[in-house]
Design an enzyme around this catalytic site. Structure first.
Site, mmCIF file in Angstrom:
data_model
loop_
_atom_site.group_PDB
_atom_site.id
_atom_site.type_symbol
_atom_site.label_atom_id
_atom_site.label_comp_id
_atom_site.label_asym_id
_atom_site.label_seq_id
_atom_site.Cartn_x
_atom_site.Cartn_y
_atom_site.Cartn_z
ATOM 1 N N HIS A 13 1.017 -1.089 -0.055
ATOM 2 C CA HIS A 13 0.083 0.312 0.060
ATOM 3 C C HIS A 13 0.607 1.424 0.626
ATOM 4 C CE1 HIS A 13 -4.114 -1.624 0.336
ATOM 5 N NE2 HIS A 13 -3.477 -2.673 0.847
ATOM 6 N N CYS A 29 -8.097 -0.997 3.508
ATOM 7 C CA CYS A 29 -8.843 -1.623 4.215
ATOM 8 C C CYS A 29 -9.700 -1.378 5.307
ATOM 9 C CB CYS A 29 -7.983 -2.842 4.915
ATOM 10 S SG CYS A 29 -8.632 -3.926 5.976
HETATM 11 P P1 HMG Z 1 -17.344 -13.740 12.258
HETATM 12 O O1 HMG Z 1 -18.144 -12.516 13.188
HETATM 13 O O2 HMG Z 1 -16.648 -14.305 13.650
HETATM 14 O O3 HMG Z 1 -17.600 -14.580 12.249
HETATM 15 O O4 HMG Z 1 -16.660 -13.034 11.575
HETATM 16 P P2 HMG Z 1 -18.545 -16.213 12.662
HETATM 17 O O5 HMG Z 1 -18.549 -16.974 11.577
HETATM 18 O O6 HMG Z 1 -19.225 -15.634 13.632
HETATM 19 O O7 HMG Z 1 -20.160 -15.511 11.331
HETATM 20 C C1 HMG Z 1 -20.981 -14.068 11.628
HETATM 21 C C2 HMG Z 1 -22.086 -14.027 10.616
HETATM 22 O O8 HMG Z 1 -21.079 -13.240 9.548
HETATM 23 C C3 HMG Z 1 -22.789 -15.234 10.138
HETATM 24 O O9 HMG Z 1 -23.735 -14.456 9.537
HETATM 25 C C4 HMG Z 1 -21.910 -16.235 8.820
HETATM 26 O O10 HMG Z 1 -22.995 -17.080 8.171
HETATM 27 C C5 HMG Z 1 -21.060 -14.683 7.709
HETATM 28 P P3 HMG Z 1 -25.234 -14.319 10.847
HETATM 29 O O11 HMG Z 1 -25.202 -16.238 11.078
HETATM 30 O O12 HMG Z 1 -24.917 -13.783 11.639
HETATM 31 O O13 HMG Z 1 -26.488 -14.447 9.656
HETATM 32 N N1 HMG Z 1 -20.087 -14.842 7.463
HETATM 33 C C6 HMG Z 1 -20.331 -14.759 5.843
HETATM 34 N N2 HMG Z 1 -21.126 -14.875 5.723
HETATM 35 C C7 HMG Z 1 -20.698 -14.982 3.885
HETATM 36 N N3 HMG Z 1 -19.152 -15.128 3.476
HETATM 37 C C8 HMG Z 1 -18.693 -15.402 4.852
HETATM 38 C C9 HMG Z 1 -18.895 -15.582 5.864
HETATM 39 N N4 HMG Z 1 -18.606 -16.369 7.154
HETATM 40 C C10 HMG Z 1 -19.224 -16.081 8.185
HETATM 41 N N5 HMG Z 1 -17.359 -16.240 3.852
HETATM 42 C C11 HMG Z 1 -15.011 -13.227 9.630
HETATM 43 C C12 HMG Z 1 -15.522 -14.045 10.932
HETATM 44 C C13 HMG Z 1 -14.203 -14.252 9.021
HETATM 45 C C14 HMG Z 1 -15.980 -14.082 8.961
HETATM 46 C C15 HMG Z 1 -15.393 -11.518 8.721
HETATM 47 O O14 HMG Z 1 -14.170 -11.794 10.592
HETATM 48 C C16 HMG Z 1 -14.819 -11.649 7.608
HETATM 49 O O15 HMG Z 1 -15.701 -11.879 7.271
HETATM 50 N N6 HMG Z 1 -14.295 -10.821 8.328
HETATM 51 C C17 HMG Z 1 -13.630 -10.456 6.321
HETATM 52 C C18 HMG Z 1 -12.644 -9.171 6.137
HETATM 53 C C19 HMG Z 1 -12.097 -8.223 5.200
HETATM 54 O O16 HMG Z 1 -12.561 -8.933 3.955
HETATM 55 N N7 HMG Z 1 -11.377 -7.585 5.518
HETATM 56 C C20 HMG Z 1 -10.630 -7.526 4.756
HETATM 57 C C21 HMG Z 1 -9.830 -8.382 3.286
HETATM 58 S S1 HMG Z 1 -8.206 -8.428 4.497
HETATM 59 C C22 HMG Z 1 -7.067 -6.929 3.386
HETATM 60 O O17 HMG Z 1 -7.604 -5.884 2.543
HETATM 61 C C23 HMG Z 1 -5.788 -6.814 3.462
HETATM 62 C C24 HMG Z 1 -5.024 -7.378 2.466
HETATM 63 O O18 HMG Z 1 -5.204 -6.860 1.532
HETATM 64 C C25 HMG Z 1 -3.350 -7.907 2.819
HETATM 65 C C26 HMG Z 1 -3.169 -6.566 3.062
HETATM 66 O O19 HMG Z 1 -2.899 -5.171 2.625
HETATM 67 O O20 HMG Z 1 -2.299 -7.045 4.124
HETATM 68 C C27 HMG Z 1 -5.605 -9.118 1.188
HETATM 69 MG MG MG Z 2 -3.876 -4.997 1.356
#
Ligand code: HMG
Ligand code: MG
Length: 303
Positions: free
Chosen positions: A209, A240
């Site tokens: 970034h 992010c």
């Molecule tokens: P959580 O709340 O601990 O998960 O989140 P959970 O298992 O308790 O589920 C909570 C709810 O989310 C449930 O729904 C699940 O069904 C749903 P509810 O029963 O409440 O209606 N759920 C999902 N829905 C769709 N797709 C899924 C999914 N998983 C659960 N896969 C979790 C844990 C990991 C899911 C959450 O924290 C999350 O989605 N985090 C993603 C954050 C993210 O996307 N960040 C940005 C990307 S990373 C980034 O940008 C860095 C990168 O570029 C590299 C860098 O630059 O460093 C890659």
């Molecule tokens: Mg990134």
């Protein structure tokens, strides 16, 4: 300095770039951006994320985006998947590659994916297994590899540990991410060298970034180590949602301009890439966050 003759760029703009946009971007616009990137010669495109829509609403249309892409042979469409639910979505959508994302910082791991680093590895193990069972390779991110918004500076030993744990669960390739763009060349080299203890250059990329304007310098520092694969984001889009204040990835246009100027081949048509940049920037009603794109657009306007 002995530099690679060829570089592979993964455009992460449709995912890393757009995930941070506050206003919803219609799936049709995301799909059009992907089409323009492939027309510009990108062969690796990070298309979307199968994450919780409660956490990242902008990526809630992942399945729709994947279904709408007119796939071009030879292009690899990768997607993020943090858990088994995510990888199920990714495989149902016929993703060519699954990306898991671990962090070198405990605090960032908690904020971004709601679990510790070790818990994340345990959660990623079945993701890797499911992808591999379907014949799909897996890439692993090491976020906050030089600095963390919550913990400050991160030691290379943390990067080494995460690279080792990603390898333990069978992750095929990794990338070292400067999530908040605080890295400077020597620190980025130290992080890459730590990761290189577990993965060869062929399986390693840089993801920088550009918050402090260091990403091109860091790219050059990585090239000097022999790293030849980089993530970049068209128009420098992104950030992010769980790394407040961090700006987008280095602009793909800027990386391509630098590399072509150094005689390094990318397979990308810079003019068409600038078209893609102008398209998405026009939609977002702002100028590209790319010095090269703005310079080339001004030149076009003056011609
Ligand atoms: P959580 O709340 O601990 O998960 O989140 P959970 O298992 O308790 O589920 C909570 C709810 O989310 C449930 O729904 C699940 O069904 C749903 P509810 O029963 O409440 O209606 N759920 C999902 N829905 C769709 N797709 C899924 C999914 N998983 C659960 N896969 C979790 C844990 C990991 C899911 C959450 O924290 C999350 O989605 N985090 C993603 C954050 C993210 O996307 N960040 C940005 C990307 S990373 C980034 O940008 C860095 C990168 O570029 C590299 C860098 O630059 O460093 C890659
Ligand atoms: Mg990134």
């Amino acid at each position: 300095m002995q530099l690679p003759a060829k570089v592979k760029i993964v455009d992460v703009g449709p995912r890393d770039g757009l995930q941070n946009e506050k206003e919803p971007v219609p799936a049709a616009v995301k799909i059009e951006l992907i089409h323009r990137l492939q027309a510009a010669g990108l062969r690796d495109i990070e298309a979307t994320s199968f994450v919780s829509p409660k956490w990242v609403p902008q990526m809630g249309d992942a399945a729709q985006v994947m279904a709408g892409i007119a796939r071009q042979p030879g292009v690899r469409y990768s997607v993020l998947a943090p858990n088994v639910q995510g990888v199920a979505g990714a495989l149902a959508a016929n993703a060519d590659m699954v990306v898991i994302f671990a962090a070198a910082s405990e605090a960032f791991s908690q904020r971004n994916i709601n679990c510790s680093i070790e818990e994340s590895i345990e959660r990623f193990a079945p993701v890797v297994a499911a992808a591999h069972a379907a014949g799909v390779p897996v890439r692993g991110a090491i976020s906050c590899a030089v600095g963390c918004p919550y913990e400050g500076e991160i030691a290379p030993a943390q990067v080494e540990m995460v690279a080792r744990r990603l390898k333990d669960i069978g992750t095929d390739e990794i990338y070292v991410a400067d999530t908040i763009g605080v890295g400077t060349p020597r620190k980025v080299q130290a992080a890459l060298e730590a990761a290189l203890k577990h993965y060869p250059l062929e399986k390693m990329a840089g993801h920088f970034h550009d918050t402090y304007g260091m990403a091109l310098a860091n790219t050059l520092a990585a090239l000097a180590l022999g790293v030849w694969q980089f993530d970049a984001s068209v128009a420098g889009l992104g950030g992010c949602p769980y790394a407040k204040g961090a700006t987008g990835n280095v602009a793909t246009e800027d990386v391509v301009y630098m590399l072509h100027g150094m005689g390094i081949d990318t397979g990308i048509d810079l003019d068409k890439l600038v078209d893609a940049s102008a398209f998405i920037s026009g939609f977002l009603q702002r100028k590209p966050n790319s010095r090269a794109a703005n310079a080339l657009l001004s030149k076009r306007a003056a011609a």
